[in-house]
Design a protein around this motif. Structure first.
Motif, PDB file in Angstrom:
ATOM      1  N   ARG A   1       0.839  -1.197   0.000  1.00  0.00           N
ATOM      2  CA  ARG A   1       0.000   0.000   0.000  1.00  0.00           C
ATOM      3  C   ARG A   1       0.874   1.247   0.000  1.00  0.00           C
ATOM      4  O   ARG A   1       0.637   2.198  -0.752  1.00  0.00           O
ATOM      5  CB  ARG A   1      -0.931  -0.007   1.230  1.00  0.00           C
TER       6      ARG A   1
ATOM      7  N   ARG B   1      -3.297   5.805   0.994  1.00  0.00           N
ATOM      8  CA  ARG B   1      -3.671   5.880   2.401  1.00  0.00           C
ATOM      9  C   ARG B   1      -4.671   4.766   2.688  1.00  0.00           C
ATOM     10  O   ARG B   1      -5.309   4.235   1.781  1.00  0.00           O
ATOM     11  CB  ARG B   1      -4.312   7.236   2.710  1.00  0.00           C
ATOM     12  N   GLN B   2      -4.811   4.419   3.945  1.00  0.00           N
ATOM     13  CA  GLN B   2      -5.750   3.363   4.315  1.00  0.00           C
ATOM     14  C   GLN B   2      -7.179   3.706   3.903  1.00  0.00           C
ATOM     15  O   GLN B   2      -7.910   2.839   3.427  1.00  0.00           O
ATOM     16  CB  GLN B   2      -5.694   3.085   5.821  1.00  0.00           C
ATOM     17  N   ASP B   3      -7.578   4.960   4.060  1.00  0.00           N
ATOM     18  CA  ASP B   3      -8.941   5.325   3.688  1.00  0.00           C
ATOM     19  C   ASP B   3      -9.169   5.193   2.186  1.00  0.00           C
ATOM     20  O   ASP B   3     -10.260   4.822   1.741  1.00  0.00           O
ATOM     21  CB  ASP B   3      -9.308   6.722   4.193  1.00  0.00           C
ATOM     22  N   GLN B   4      -8.139   5.447   1.378  1.00  0.00           N
ATOM     23  CA  GLN B   4      -8.262   5.287  -0.073  1.00  0.00           C
ATOM     24  C   GLN B   4      -8.414   3.804  -0.437  1.00  0.00           C
ATOM     25  O   GLN B   4      -9.241   3.452  -1.274  1.00  0.00           O
ATOM     26  CB  GLN B   4      -7.035   5.854  -0.786  1.00  0.00           C
TER      27      GLN B   4
ATOM     28  N   ALA C   1      -9.491   1.446   1.542  1.00  0.00           N
ATOM     29  CA  ALA C   1     -10.793   1.001   2.056  1.00  0.00           C
ATOM     30  C   ALA C   1     -11.898   1.349   1.067  1.00  0.00           C
ATOM     31  O   ALA C   1     -12.753   0.512   0.751  1.00  0.00           O
ATOM     32  CB  ALA C   1     -11.065   1.631   3.413  1.00  0.00           C
ATOM     33  N   LEU C   2     -11.872   2.549   0.553  1.00  0.00           N
ATOM     34  CA  LEU C   2     -12.875   2.984  -0.415  1.00  0.00           C
ATOM     35  C   LEU C   2     -12.783   2.170  -1.701  1.00  0.00           C
ATOM     36  O   LEU C   2     -13.799   1.749  -2.258  1.00  0.00           O
ATOM     37  CB  LEU C   2     -12.706   4.481  -0.713  1.00  0.00           C
TER      38      LEU C   2
ATOM     39  N   GLY D   1     -13.870  -1.697   5.430  1.00  0.00           N
ATOM     40  CA  GLY D   1     -13.727  -0.570   6.338  1.00  0.00           C
ATOM     41  C   GLY D   1     -12.273  -0.272   6.666  1.00  0.00           C
ATOM     42  O   GLY D   1     -11.406  -1.145   6.592  1.00  0.00           O
ATOM     43  N   ARG D   2     -12.016   0.969   7.031  1.00  0.00           N
ATOM     44  CA  ARG D   2     -10.656   1.350   7.429  1.00  0.00           C
ATOM     45  C   ARG D   2     -10.229   0.573   8.669  1.00  0.00           C
ATOM     46  O   ARG D   2      -9.074   0.170   8.790  1.00  0.00           O
ATOM     47  CB  ARG D   2     -10.585   2.864   7.678  1.00  0.00           C
ATOM     48  N   ARG D   3     -11.156   0.327   9.592  1.00  0.00           N
ATOM     49  CA  ARG D   3     -10.835  -0.441  10.797  1.00  0.00           C
ATOM     50  C   ARG D   3     -10.351  -1.838  10.416  1.00  0.00           C
ATOM     51  O   ARG D   3      -9.428  -2.371  11.013  1.00  0.00           O
ATOM     52  CB  ARG D   3     -12.074  -0.526  11.703  1.00  0.00           C
TER      53      ARG D   3
END
Length: 113
Positions: free
Chosen positions: A27, A33-36, A38-39, A44-46
């Motif tokens: 990654r 980023r983790q949120d990217q 995840a999307l 989920g980001r968690r």
């Protein structure tokens, strides 16, 4: 917990940690980023936080979906950081059982595929 169970737990934990490290590394190589991620993957980001931290209870299907989204095959992830051994791993001895004695979880005799 028996020695065999603790050895299995330890190996599972080590494998999950290596898997998570490979996911995080890839990654970051892709500057995501983790949120990217995840999307992009629908998780989920968690979940990604737990996966990258090496939590061994992460759902396998979702974990492989994340790996695939990063361009990693299961072989890429499973062999990263692990030395390829030409010998079989040490596995516990299993009791000898006649095939007639074996049952599937729903109570029917085990059959050969």
């Amino acid at each position: 917990m028996t020695n065999d169970e603790s050895a299995v737990s330890r190996r599972a934990s080590e494998a999950a940690t290596a898997f998570g490290a490979r996911i995080r590394s890839r990654r970051k190589e892709l500057n995501m980023r983790q949120d990217q991620l995840a999307l992009a993957t629908g998780v989920g980001r968690r979940f990604l936080i737990d996966l990258e931290a090496g939590k061994s209870s992460c759902h396998l299907g979702r974990s492989l979906l994340v790996a695939q989204a990063l361009g990693l095959s299961p072989a890429d992830v499973l062999t990263s950081g692990a030395s390829r051994s030409t010998t079989a791993p040490d596995l516990p001895d299993l009791p000898d059982m006649e095939s007639d004695d074996m049952e599937e979880p729903h109570g029917e005799p085990a059959g050969l595929l």
